[in-house]
Design an enzyme around this catalytic site. Structure first.
Site, PDB file in Angstrom:
ATOM      1  N   HIS A 106      79.978  47.701  39.811  1.00 50.90           N
ATOM      2  CA  HIS A 106      80.517  49.021  40.152  1.00 50.90           C
ATOM      3  C   HIS A 106      79.854  49.441  41.471  1.00 50.90           C
ATOM      4  O   HIS A 106      78.702  49.873  41.492  1.00 50.90           O
ATOM      5  CB  HIS A 106      80.268  50.043  39.031  1.00 50.90           C
ATOM      6  CG  HIS A 106      81.091  51.287  39.166  1.00 50.90           C
ATOM      7  ND1 HIS A 106      81.659  51.941  38.080  1.00 50.90           N
ATOM      8  CD2 HIS A 106      81.452  51.997  40.261  1.00 50.90           C
ATOM      9  CE1 HIS A 106      82.333  52.998  38.507  1.00 50.90           C
ATOM     10  NE2 HIS A 106      82.213  53.070  39.835  1.00 50.90           N
ATOM     11  N   LEU A 107      80.629  49.283  42.521  1.00 46.62           N
ATOM     12  CA  LEU A 107      80.161  49.554  43.878  1.00 46.62           C
ATOM     13  C   LEU A 107      79.514  50.933  43.989  1.00 46.62           C
ATOM     14  O   LEU A 107      79.991  51.902  43.398  1.00 46.62           O
ATOM     15  CB  LEU A 107      81.375  49.491  44.809  1.00 46.62           C
ATOM     16  CG  LEU A 107      81.132  49.763  46.292  1.00 46.62           C
ATOM     17  CD1 LEU A 107      80.569  48.520  46.950  1.00 46.62           C
ATOM     18  CD2 LEU A 107      82.412  50.187  46.968  1.00 46.62           C
ATOM     19  N   HIS A 108      78.429  51.028  44.746  1.00 54.40           N
ATOM     20  CA  HIS A 108      77.843  52.329  45.067  1.00 54.40           C
ATOM     21  C   HIS A 108      77.077  52.232  46.381  1.00 54.40           C
ATOM     22  O   HIS A 108      76.434  51.225  46.660  1.00 54.40           O
ATOM     23  CB  HIS A 108      76.944  52.824  43.934  1.00 54.40           C
ATOM     24  CG  HIS A 108      75.960  51.811  43.445  1.00 54.40           C
ATOM     25  ND1 HIS A 108      76.322  50.709  42.684  1.00 54.40           N
ATOM     26  CD2 HIS A 108      74.627  51.718  43.604  1.00 54.40           C
ATOM     27  CE1 HIS A 108      75.249  49.993  42.402  1.00 54.40           C
ATOM     28  NE2 HIS A 108      74.205  50.587  42.953  1.00 54.40           N
ATOM     29  N   VAL A 109      77.183  53.286  47.170  1.00 54.20           N
ATOM     30  CA  VAL A 109      76.516  53.346  48.467  1.00 54.20           C
ATOM     31  C   VAL A 109      75.233  54.164  48.320  1.00 54.20           C
ATOM     32  O   VAL A 109      75.294  55.333  47.954  1.00 54.20           O
ATOM     33  CB  VAL A 109      77.414  54.013  49.532  1.00 54.20           C
ATOM     34  CG1 VAL A 109      76.721  54.035  50.896  1.00 54.20           C
ATOM     35  CG2 VAL A 109      78.768  53.320  49.614  1.00 54.20           C
TER      36      VAL A 109
END
Ligand SMILES: [Zn+2]
Length: 154
Positions: A106-109
């Site tokens: 789950h992509l996160h910046v």
């Protein structure tokens, strides 16, 4: 569940936090993404910009998600600068375990405010450890700034 936005994962903390009203660490919500404080920060103000959808990487983001993710990343830079006046900011995405991702798939910046000489989170001054700002305090400081930025920048 967020309906048409795609399959969610039951045991994913970012999917859980994507549901409206569920997380007190959330600083801002957009149409397809949100901003949340890191529960285990590297520094005061450490936050993350996250798509609502359980998307594993940039390759799988929709055009809408790309735009909003970058807009929130921009707002986050501005909000951190206003609230904390850091000397620098790390902005980064870790894809996969060897890259240091804490939550996989789950992509996160990440945005981590940095100060000259902070070296890492567990800063020591003499023998006294500098305790991190309370997360609720950080959220209270940042939330109104995000609100204002979202209103001014539609
Ligand atoms: Zn997820």
């Amino acid at each position: 569940m967020t309906g048409a936005s795609g399959p969610q994962s039951d045991d994913c903390i970012f999917c859980a936090a994507s549901e409206p009203g569920r997380d007190e660490l959330v600083l801002a919500r957009g149409r397809v993404s949100y901003v949340i404080l890191n529960l285990y920060p590297y520094n005061n103000g450490h936050l993350m910009v996250v798509p609502n959808r359980h998307a594993p990487n940039l390759a799988t983001l929709s055009a809408d998600e790309q735009v909003e993710l970058m807009r929130f990343t921009r707002h986050a830079e501005m909000a951190l600068t206003e609230a904390y006046a850091p000397h620098g900011i790390n902005i980064g995405i870790n894809l996969g375990k060897p890259a240091g991702a804490g939550v996989l798939d789950h992509l996160h910046v990440h945005l981590v405010p940095r100060w000259n000489g902070d070296t890492n989170f567990m800063t020591t001054l003499g023998n006294t450890r500098v305790l991190p700002e309370d997360l609720a305090q950080g959220a209270a400081k940042l939330r109104p700034i995000f609100e204002r930025l979202q209103k001014d920048d539609v």
